[in-house]
Design a protein around this motif. Structure first.
Motif, short mmCIF file in Angstrom:
data_model
loop_
_atom_site.label_atom_id
_atom_site.label_comp_id
_atom_site.label_asym_id
_atom_site.label_seq_id
_atom_site.Cartn_x
_atom_site.Cartn_y
_atom_site.Cartn_z
N GLY A 110 13.70 -109.63 42.11
CA GLY A 110 14.76 -109.00 42.34
C GLY A 110 16.72 -108.66 42.50
O GLY A 110 17.31 -109.66 40.98
N LEU A 111 17.43 -108.72 43.13
CA LEU A 111 18.72 -107.85 42.59
C LEU A 111 19.50 -109.11 42.35
O LEU A 111 20.40 -110.06 41.49
N GLN A 155 18.15 -112.41 42.28
CA GLN A 155 17.76 -113.42 41.02
C GLN A 155 18.87 -112.88 39.73
O GLN A 155 18.19 -113.41 39.00
N THR A 156 18.71 -111.22 39.04
CA THR A 156 19.17 -111.29 38.57
C THR A 156 20.54 -111.16 38.21
O THR A 156 20.68 -111.91 37.09
N VAL A 204 20.23 -105.80 30.73
CA VAL A 204 18.96 -105.44 31.94
C VAL A 204 18.11 -104.82 30.83
O VAL A 204 18.20 -104.00 30.26
N ALA A 211 15.26 -106.65 36.83
CA ALA A 211 14.95 -106.89 38.57
C ALA A 211 14.05 -106.86 38.95
O ALA A 211 13.40 -106.90 39.93
N THR A 212 13.29 -105.66 38.96
CA THR A 212 12.08 -105.68 38.84
C THR A 212 10.97 -106.56 38.54
O THR A 212 9.50 -105.92 39.06
N ALA A 232 17.71 -100.37 39.92
CA ALA A 232 17.94 -101.51 40.26
C ALA A 232 19.04 -102.71 39.02
O ALA A 232 19.54 -103.19 39.41
N ASN A 233 18.25 -102.71 38.22
CA ASN A 233 18.68 -103.21 36.81
C ASN A 233 20.81 -102.87 35.93
O ASN A 233 21.18 -103.39 36.59
N ALA A 237 22.33 -104.03 38.49
CA ALA A 237 22.55 -105.32 38.28
C ALA A 237 24.02 -105.49 37.52
O ALA A 237 24.69 -106.80 37.52
#
Length: 174
Positions: free
Chosen positions: A60-61, A63-64, A80, A55-56, A91-92, A95
């Protein structure tokens, strides 16, 4: 072996099909790809058994989650990539929870910022990561933490795979 991760790097995509036929185990990749669209194209081309959005890195979230949806359409597992620090992990993992992920990467080296930035620790129960209960990503950056961990010029990602020379104004797919 569960899977072979990013064995050819980001530039040798044309070789993934032959590798998948010969590897004897699932092949994973995509952790350094910067757009969901490119990961969707790679899955449609049959490059991976497991796709590893970060995600980074991928935008971002949202797009993930697009990568997770594409993975489901193409019969590819989404796992992820989490080789970053606490913010990257949070973040991952968020997601992965939202996208229905069944497996996530956990960086083995210990480092203090993983726990110091977390509002609550990551919890494992019977080998499963539990969703956090804190709001947002569950990250807290304090002035004291910033003072203790100043930026280091040598703390950057360097891909070990040789990349083809860049052509100004043109994206190179390798």
């Amino acid at each position: 072996m569960r899977f072979l991760e990013e064995p050819l790097g980001p530039a040798r995509t044309a070789e993934y099909l032959a590798l998948r036929r010969a590897a004897g185990c699932p092949v994973a990749g995509g952790e350094t790809v910067t757009t969901a669209q490119e990961l969707l194209e790679r899955m449609a081309s049959g490059y991976y058994d497991l796709v590893q959005p970060d995600a980074t890195v991928v935008g971002g979230l949202h797009q993930t989650l697009a990568v997770f949806a594409g993975a489901a359409e193409h019969g590819v597992d989404a796992v992820v990539h989490c080789w970053g620090r606490a913010v990257c992990q949070a973040a991952n993992y968020h997601a992965a929870f939202a996208g229905g992920g069944r497996l996530a990467e956990w960086p083995m080296p210990r480092y203090p910022l993983r726990s110091e930035l977390r509002v609550e620790p990551f919890h494992l129960e019977e080998g499963r990561l539990l969703p956090p209960q804190a709001p947002g990503l569950g990250i807290r950056l304090t002035a004291e933490t910033e003072r203790r961990y100043t930026f280091r010029d040598d703390a950057v990602y360097r891909c070990a795979t040789p990349m083809p020379p860049a052509v100004p104004g043109r994206w190179c797919r390798g």
